[in-house]
Design a protein around this motif. Structure first.
Motif, PDB file in Angstrom:
ATOM      1  N   SER A 120       0.828  -1.222   0.000  1.00 55.08           N
ATOM      2  CA  SER A 120       0.000   0.000   0.000  1.00 55.08           C
ATOM      3  C   SER A 120       0.859   1.267   0.000  1.00 55.08           C
ATOM      4  O   SER A 120       0.623   2.211   0.755  1.00 55.08           O
ATOM      5  N   THR A 121       1.847   1.282  -0.844  1.00 56.85           N
ATOM      6  CA  THR A 121       2.739   2.433  -0.941  1.00 56.85           C
ATOM      7  C   THR A 121       2.363   3.298  -2.143  1.00 56.85           C
ATOM      8  O   THR A 121       1.541   2.918  -2.982  1.00 56.85           O
ATOM      9  N   ASN A 122       2.962   4.460  -2.235  1.00 57.67           N
ATOM     10  CA  ASN A 122       2.895   5.250  -3.454  1.00 57.67           C
ATOM     11  C   ASN A 122       3.513   4.425  -4.588  1.00 57.67           C
ATOM     12  O   ASN A 122       4.517   3.728  -4.381  1.00 57.67           O
ATOM     13  N   VAL A 123       2.934   4.486  -5.771  1.00 55.23           N
ATOM     14  CA  VAL A 123       3.412   3.625  -6.850  1.00 55.23           C
ATOM     15  C   VAL A 123       4.865   3.923  -7.228  1.00 55.23           C
ATOM     16  O   VAL A 123       5.564   3.045  -7.751  1.00 55.23           O
ATOM     17  N   TRP A 124       5.343   5.125  -6.931  1.00 55.64           N
ATOM     18  CA  TRP A 124       6.734   5.441  -7.237  1.00 55.64           C
ATOM     19  C   TRP A 124       7.694   4.610  -6.395  1.00 55.64           C
ATOM     20  O   TRP A 124       8.821   4.346  -6.824  1.00 55.64           O
ATOM     21  N   VAL A 125       7.259   4.183  -5.238  1.00 58.79           N
ATOM     22  CA  VAL A 125       8.085   3.280  -4.436  1.00 58.79           C
ATOM     23  C   VAL A 125       8.214   1.939  -5.165  1.00 58.79           C
ATOM     24  O   VAL A 125       9.298   1.341  -5.218  1.00 58.79           O
ATOM     25  N   GLY A 126       7.113   1.468  -5.711  1.00 57.43           N
ATOM     26  CA  GLY A 126       7.160   0.246  -6.503  1.00 57.43           C
ATOM     27  C   GLY A 126       8.027   0.395  -7.739  1.00 57.43           C
ATOM     28  O   GLY A 126       8.756  -0.530  -8.119  1.00 57.43           O
ATOM     29  N   VAL A 127       7.976   1.571  -8.362  1.00 52.03           N
ATOM     30  CA  VAL A 127       8.818   1.837  -9.534  1.00 52.03           C
ATOM     31  C   VAL A 127      10.293   1.756  -9.160  1.00 52.03           C
ATOM     32  O   VAL A 127      11.105   1.151  -9.877  1.00 52.03           O
ATOM     33  N   ALA A 128      10.661   2.362  -8.039  1.00 50.72           N
ATOM     34  CA  ALA A 128      12.054   2.322  -7.585  1.00 50.72           C
ATOM     35  C   ALA A 128      12.480   0.899  -7.245  1.00 50.72           C
ATOM     36  O   ALA A 128      13.609   0.482  -7.555  1.00 50.72           O
ATOM     37  N   PHE A 129      11.588   0.146  -6.604  1.00 51.73           N
ATOM     38  CA  PHE A 129      11.892  -1.242  -6.273  1.00 51.73           C
ATOM     39  C   PHE A 129      12.121  -2.056  -7.547  1.00 51.73           C
ATOM     40  O   PHE A 129      13.065  -2.853  -7.630  1.00 51.73           O
ATOM     41  N   ALA A 130      11.287  -1.830  -8.554  1.00 56.24           N
ATOM     42  CA  ALA A 130      11.434  -2.557  -9.817  1.00 56.24           C
ATOM     43  C   ALA A 130      12.743  -2.206 -10.512  1.00 56.24           C
ATOM     44  O   ALA A 130      13.392  -3.074 -11.112  1.00 56.24           O
ATOM     45  N   LEU A 131      13.161  -0.940 -10.419  1.00 56.68           N
ATOM     46  CA  LEU A 131      14.436  -0.544 -11.005  1.00 56.68           C
ATOM     47  C   LEU A 131      15.587  -1.299 -10.341  1.00 56.68           C
ATOM     48  O   LEU A 131      16.501  -1.788 -11.022  1.00 56.68           O
ATOM     49  N   ALA A 132      15.535  -1.401  -9.018  1.00 58.98           N
ATOM     50  CA  ALA A 132      16.571  -2.141  -8.303  1.00 58.98           C
ATOM     51  C   ALA A 132      16.584  -3.605  -8.726  1.00 58.98           C
ATOM     52  O   ALA A 132      17.663  -4.204  -8.904  1.00 58.98           O
ATOM     53  N   VAL A 133      15.407  -4.192  -8.908  1.00 58.70           N
ATOM     54  CA  VAL A 133      15.311  -5.592  -9.337  1.00 58.70           C
ATOM     55  C   VAL A 133      15.925  -5.769 -10.724  1.00 58.70           C
ATOM     56  O   VAL A 133      16.728  -6.679 -10.963  1.00 58.70           O
ATOM     57  N   SER A 134      15.579  -4.881 -11.657  1.00 54.45           N
ATOM     58  CA  SER A 134      16.061  -5.004 -13.038  1.00 54.45           C
ATOM     59  C   SER A 134      17.572  -4.816 -13.124  1.00 54.45           C
ATOM     60  O   SER A 134      18.261  -5.553 -13.849  1.00 54.45           O
ATOM     61  N   LEU A 135      18.092  -3.832 -12.402  1.00 52.10           N
ATOM     62  CA  LEU A 135      19.536  -3.617 -12.416  1.00 52.10           C
ATOM     63  C   LEU A 135      20.278  -4.786 -11.779  1.00 52.10           C
ATOM     64  O   LEU A 135      21.369  -5.168 -12.230  1.00 52.10           O
ATOM     65  N   THR A 136      19.673  -5.374 -10.748  1.00 53.45           N
ATOM     66  CA  THR A 136      20.292  -6.532 -10.101  1.00 53.45           C
ATOM     67  C   THR A 136      20.344  -7.727 -11.046  1.00 53.45           C
ATOM     68  O   THR A 136      21.355  -8.445 -11.110  1.00 53.45           O
ATOM     69  N   ILE A 137      19.278  -7.940 -11.801  1.00 57.11           N
ATOM     70  CA  ILE A 137      19.271  -9.037 -12.780  1.00 57.11           C
ATOM     71  C   ILE A 137      20.380  -8.825 -13.804  1.00 57.11           C
ATOM     72  O   ILE A 137      21.124  -9.749 -14.156  1.00 57.11           O
ATOM     73  N   GLY A 138      20.502  -7.589 -14.303  1.00 57.65           N
ATOM     74  CA  GLY A 138      21.566  -7.297 -15.255  1.00 57.65           C
ATOM     75  C   GLY A 138      22.941  -7.499 -14.659  1.00 57.65           C
ATOM     76  O   GLY A 138      23.846  -8.046 -15.305  1.00 57.65           O
ATOM     77  N   TYR A 139      23.107  -7.073 -13.413  1.00 57.01           N
ATOM     78  CA  TYR A 139      24.397  -7.239 -12.740  1.00 57.01           C
ATOM     79  C   TYR A 139      24.738  -8.716 -12.577  1.00 57.01           C
ATOM     80  O   TYR A 139      25.890  -9.125 -12.817  1.00 57.01           O
ATOM     81  N   ILE A 140      23.771  -9.520 -12.168  1.00 53.78           N
ATOM     82  CA  ILE A 140      24.023 -10.953 -11.989  1.00 53.78           C
ATOM     83  C   ILE A 140      24.398 -11.607 -13.311  1.00 53.78           C
ATOM     84  O   ILE A 140      25.337 -12.418 -13.391  1.00 53.78           O
ATOM     85  N   ASN A 141      23.666 -11.261 -14.381  1.00 54.79           N
ATOM     86  CA  ASN A 141      24.014 -11.804 -15.702  1.00 54.79           C
ATOM     87  C   ASN A 141      25.447 -11.467 -16.076  1.00 54.79           C
ATOM     88  O   ASN A 141      26.226 -12.334 -16.493  1.00 54.79           O
ATOM     89  N   GLY A 142      25.803 -10.187 -15.939  1.00 58.46           N
ATOM     90  CA  GLY A 142      27.152  -9.769 -16.305  1.00 58.46           C
ATOM     91  C   GLY A 142      28.217 -10.401 -15.441  1.00 58.46           C
ATOM     92  O   GLY A 142      29.267 -10.845 -15.949  1.00 58.46           O
ATOM     93  N   LEU A 143      27.969 -10.453 -14.142  1.00 59.95           N
ATOM     94  CA  LEU A 143      28.953 -11.022 -13.227  1.00 59.95           C
ATOM     95  C   LEU A 143      29.186 -12.504 -13.509  1.00 59.95           C
ATOM     96  O   LEU A 143      30.333 -12.982 -13.508  1.00 59.95           O
ATOM     97  N   LEU A 144      28.109 -13.243 -13.774  1.00 57.01           N
ATOM     98  CA  LEU A 144      28.246 -14.671 -14.069  1.00 57.01           C
ATOM     99  C   LEU A 144      29.006 -14.900 -15.368  1.00 57.01           C
ATOM    100  O   LEU A 144      29.816 -15.829 -15.479  1.00 57.01           O
ATOM    101  N   VAL A 145      28.746 -14.070 -16.366  1.00 60.01           N
ATOM    102  CA  VAL A 145      29.469 -14.196 -17.636  1.00 60.01           C
ATOM    103  C   VAL A 145      30.960 -13.964 -17.420  1.00 60.01           C
ATOM    104  O   VAL A 145      31.812 -14.702 -17.946  1.00 60.01           O
TER     105      VAL A 145
END
Length: 362
Positions: A120-145
């Motif tokens: 029940s947060t402001n949707v911008w909090v969800g947007v920021a959380f999603a950005l962190a998730v997406s960047l983390t996925i990219g980081y994990i992909n790059g780090l594993l490679v």
């Protein structure tokens, strides 16, 4: 450019050659490729020719395709692919692939929607959380490679499968269904929608804001590739990583950054889908990664890295948009879309190969 050397000119009184000496040689000349040859050597030239051909085809056979509203619809269809193609093109120029990009878009949208609704947060909090998730996925992909030395095809294929399963499983566990709840009445929705999914009027037509963002991202990526040190690193890392390391290029950081750039673009497109439709289906996104890669290949990006442009990827995405909507406007069977794309990919790849061979001979 090559400089044609000439023998030193014999000197005489007042700089003239003696009568008994042969005539002075012509001064050194700088030879330069013609404008036409330089144009044909560009990575995106094949896709540009293909785009013109596709546009003329549908312009001739479909009256609807000629309208201003149809063109804006084509641009919108192109932009949702083109924004992702910007990040994917940079990654391909850097010598890597990301097969998780398609489901990564949906992962980002699901993360933002469910986080904002469940807490029940402001949707911008969800947007920021999603950005962190997406960047983390990219980081994990790059780090594993980087750490495993395995091909990025295998690493990101594994990530694709894991995200596909997580999208379905987590959504069912949290919402009890395969889609997120509507967030249209939550705080911050209107402002977020104005950033990611609104429309604006341009003359007599309405244009989706993703078209504007697409242009901005292509321009920024082009500036990075052509005018910045990072652009040199990207081309060097994709062309010959070992040689790039030998001259001080931070290849590992560059490639991890490129995977995170794909994650950022996946976040942006995911936010567009969330704030345009209010809800997200957890099973979507499968197969889109192939369209992103195909748009880049059609646009002149080499599969082995070190060659390509963001502009070329944008043209490839525009071809997709024209094909997708042009087939509908022409009244053809919509099932032919993938056949059309496959044929365009094959022809563009052959044309790009011909251009590269011609360029190498010069």
């Amino acid at each position: 450019m090559t400089r044609t050397a000439s023998p030193p000119e014999p000197s005489g009184p007042q700089g003239a050659a003696p009568a008994t000496e042969p005539a002075a040689a012509a001064p050194a000349r700088i030879t330069q490729r013609s404008l036409g040859r330089r144009f044909l050597s560009r990575p995106e030239v094949g896709s540009l020719m293909g785009a013109v051909a596709v546009f003329v085809l549908f312009f001739v056979i479909s009256d609807t395709f000629r309208s201003a509203d149809a063109i804006t619809t084509v641009l919108y269809a192109s932009s949702t692919i083109g924004i992702m193609a910007v990040g994917v093109s940079l990654l391909m120029i850097g010598g890597e692939f990301d097969l998780s990009a398609g489901v990564g878009v949906i992962t980002s949208a699901l993360a933002a929607g469910m986080f904002a609704f469940q807490f029940s947060t402001n949707v911008w909090v969800g947007v920021a959380f999603a950005l962190a998730v997406s960047l983390t996925i990219g980081y994990i992909n790059g780090l594993l490679v980087i750490k495993t030395k395995l091909p990025s095809f295998l690493i990101t294929l594994s990530m694709f499968m894991m995200l596909q399963g997580l999208n379905l499983a987590v959504t069912r566990a949290v919402t009890g269904s395969v889609s997120t709840q509507s967030i249209s009445n939550m705080d911050g929705f209107s402002s977020a929608q104005s950033v990611f999914a609104t429309s604006f009027t341009l003359g007599p037509v309405s244009v989706r804001i993703t078209v504007l963002w697409w242009i901005v991202f292509v321009a920024l990526a082009t500036w990075v590739l052509l005018r910045s040190r990072v652009g040199n690193w990207i081309y060097a890392a994709g062309g010959n990583a070992d040689a790039a390391r030998a001259v001080g290029v931070p290849v590992n950081y560059t490639k991890i950054g490129l995977f995170m750039t794909v994650g950022f673009m996946a976040w942006f497109v995911g936010m567009h889908q969330l704030f345009r439709f209010n809800t997200v289906q957890s099973g979507e996104g499968v197969g889109m990664e192939l369209l992103y890669i195909a748009a880049c290949v059609i646009g002149g990006c080499a599969l082995m890295g070190g060659w390509g442009t963001a502009v070329g990827a944008a043209i490839g995405a525009f071809i997709f948009g024209m094909a997708k909507m042009g087939i509908v406007y022409a009244g053809w069977n919509a099932d032919l879309f993938m056949f059309f794309i496959g044929a365009t990919l094959l022809l563009a790849t052959l044309l790009n190969l011909w251009v590269r061979l011609r360029t190498a001979r010069r």
